[in-house]
Design an enzyme around this catalytic site. Structure first.
Site, PDB file in Angstrom:
ATOM      1  N   ASN A 122       1.774   1.804   4.023  1.00 51.07           N
ATOM      2  CA  ASN A 122       2.255  -0.001   4.640  1.00 51.07           C
ATOM      3  C   ASN A 122       1.556   0.642   6.199  1.00 51.07           C
ATOM      4  O   ASN A 122       3.050  -0.278   7.191  1.00 51.07           O
ATOM      5  CB  ASN A 122       3.800   0.046   4.829  1.00 51.07           C
ATOM      6  CG  ASN A 122       3.983  -1.627   5.209  1.00 51.07           C
ATOM      7  OD1 ASN A 122       5.982  -2.169   5.504  1.00 51.07           O
ATOM      8  ND2 ASN A 122       2.997  -2.563   5.182  1.00 51.07           N
TER       9      ASN A 122
ATOM     10  N   CYS B 297      -1.345   1.034   7.487  1.00 52.59           N
ATOM     11  CA  CYS B 297      -2.957   0.358   7.572  1.00 52.59           C
ATOM     12  C   CYS B 297      -3.823  -0.835   6.496  1.00 52.59           C
ATOM     13  O   CYS B 297      -3.709  -1.324   7.670  1.00 52.59           O
ATOM     14  CB  CYS B 297      -3.689   2.022   7.012  1.00 52.59           C
ATOM     15  SG  CYS B 297      -3.265   2.985   8.194  1.00 52.59           S
ATOM     16  N   ARG B 298      -3.425  -0.920   5.920  1.00 46.97           N
ATOM     17  CA  ARG B 298      -4.240  -1.734   4.772  1.00 46.97           C
ATOM     18  C   ARG B 298      -3.285  -3.138   4.245  1.00 46.97           C
ATOM     19  O   ARG B 298      -3.527  -4.111   4.735  1.00 46.97           O
ATOM     20  CB  ARG B 298      -4.542  -0.779   3.269  1.00 46.97           C
ATOM     21  CG  ARG B 298      -5.442  -0.011   3.640  1.00 46.97           C
ATOM     22  CD  ARG B 298      -5.909   0.149   2.148  1.00 46.97           C
ATOM     23  NE  ARG B 298      -4.615   1.311   1.887  1.00 46.97           N
ATOM     24  CZ  ARG B 298      -4.437   2.772   0.872  1.00 46.97           C
ATOM     25  NH1 ARG B 298      -5.587   2.155  -0.162  1.00 46.97           N
ATOM     26  NH2 ARG B 298      -3.400   3.093   0.149  1.00 46.97           N
ATOM     27  N   SER B 299      -1.822  -2.605   4.172  1.00 39.76           N
ATOM     28  CA  SER B 299      -0.832  -3.729   3.705  1.00 39.76           C
ATOM     29  C   SER B 299      -0.016  -4.858   4.799  1.00 39.76           C
ATOM     30  O   SER B 299      -0.875  -6.060   4.191  1.00 39.76           O
ATOM     31  CB  SER B 299      -0.253  -3.125   2.699  1.00 39.76           C
ATOM     32  OG  SER B 299       1.042  -2.621   3.514  1.00 39.76           O
TER      33      SER B 299
ATOM     34  N   ASP C 245      -8.494   3.821   1.119  1.00 38.34           N
ATOM     35  CA  ASP C 245      -6.807   4.190   1.852  1.00 38.34           C
ATOM     36  C   ASP C 245      -7.828   4.326   3.522  1.00 38.34           C
ATOM     37  O   ASP C 245      -8.639   5.878   3.358  1.00 38.34           O
ATOM     38  CB  ASP C 245      -5.927   5.703   1.398  1.00 38.34           C
ATOM     39  CG  ASP C 245      -5.329   6.197   2.296  1.00 38.34           C
ATOM     40  OD1 ASP C 245      -5.470   5.997   3.405  1.00 38.34           O
ATOM     41  OD2 ASP C 245      -4.955   6.539   2.257  1.00 38.34           O
TER      42      ASP C 245
ATOM     43  N   CYS D 260       0.448  -0.976   0.015  1.00 43.85           N
ATOM     44  CA  CYS D 260       0.023  -0.405   0.094  1.00 43.85           C
ATOM     45  C   CYS D 260       1.133   1.328  -0.189  1.00 43.85           C
ATOM     46  O   CYS D 260       2.125   1.074  -0.268  1.00 43.85           O
ATOM     47  CB  CYS D 260      -0.236  -0.065   0.941  1.00 43.85           C
ATOM     48  SG  CYS D 260      -0.619   0.170   2.665  1.00 43.85           S
TER      49      CYS D 260
END
Ligand code: 4NP
Length: 151
Positions: free
Chosen positions: A11, A13-15, A122, A8
């Site tokens: 690195n 939040c999402r990934s 995001d 993301c």
């Protein structure tokens, strides 16, 4: 050993969620899963506290993770590189030096709907509801990825 990288922007939040979720669905002795960010602002940091919380709510501990930046060397290390959105896609693909590297990169939600262009939003500037939504999207796509990798 098969190697999968989740990417993301930050690195944090999402990934990290994608990494934790996929690890929970596969045998980590057989498949290596890691994550990275196209930006370097958060290198060395723990995942965002909201990602840690939503993971915990779903019985996942992601506090062993630390942010790192994506690098072109990752194209040699990893077999599959999953990105969260179109911006991540263009940032990663522009570092590819050939078609073989480029073909490793895929938008993660396209495992659910091929060629849909669907993105994992995001959640950084949004509320906590955004993190649960992100979790659900990643959980669904990681189920498909885990089935693909183990069959
Ligand atoms: P991520 O979220 O890409 O899912 O880790 C973000 C984290 C930090 C920033 C943007 C997105 N930031 O601008 O600092």
């Amino acid at each position: 050993m098969l190697k999968v990288l989740m990417v993301c922007l930050g690195n944090i939040c999402r990934s990290p969620l994608a990494e934790g979720i996929l690890k929970s669905k596969i045998d980590t002795n057989q498949i290596f899963v890691d994550s990275a960010g196209t930006g370097a602002y958060h290198v060395g940091n723990l995942p965002d506290s909201r990602s840690i919380e939503v993971a915990k709510k779903h019985q996942l501990d992601i506090t062993d993770q630390r942010a790192r930046a994506f690098s072109s060397a990752d194209f040699d290390q990893f077999d599959y590189i999953y990105v969260m959105d179109a911006s991540n896609y263009s940032n990663v693909v522009k570092l590819a030096v050939n078609e073989a590297q480029k073909s490793k990169v895929k938008m993660i939600l396209e495992e659910l709907e091929p060629s849909s262009g669907m993105e994992v939003p995001d959640p950084y500037y949004g509320g906590d509801g955004g993190f649960e939504h992100v979790y659900q999207l990643l959980d669904e796509s990681c189920t498909v990825i885990a089935e693909k990798l183990t069959n």
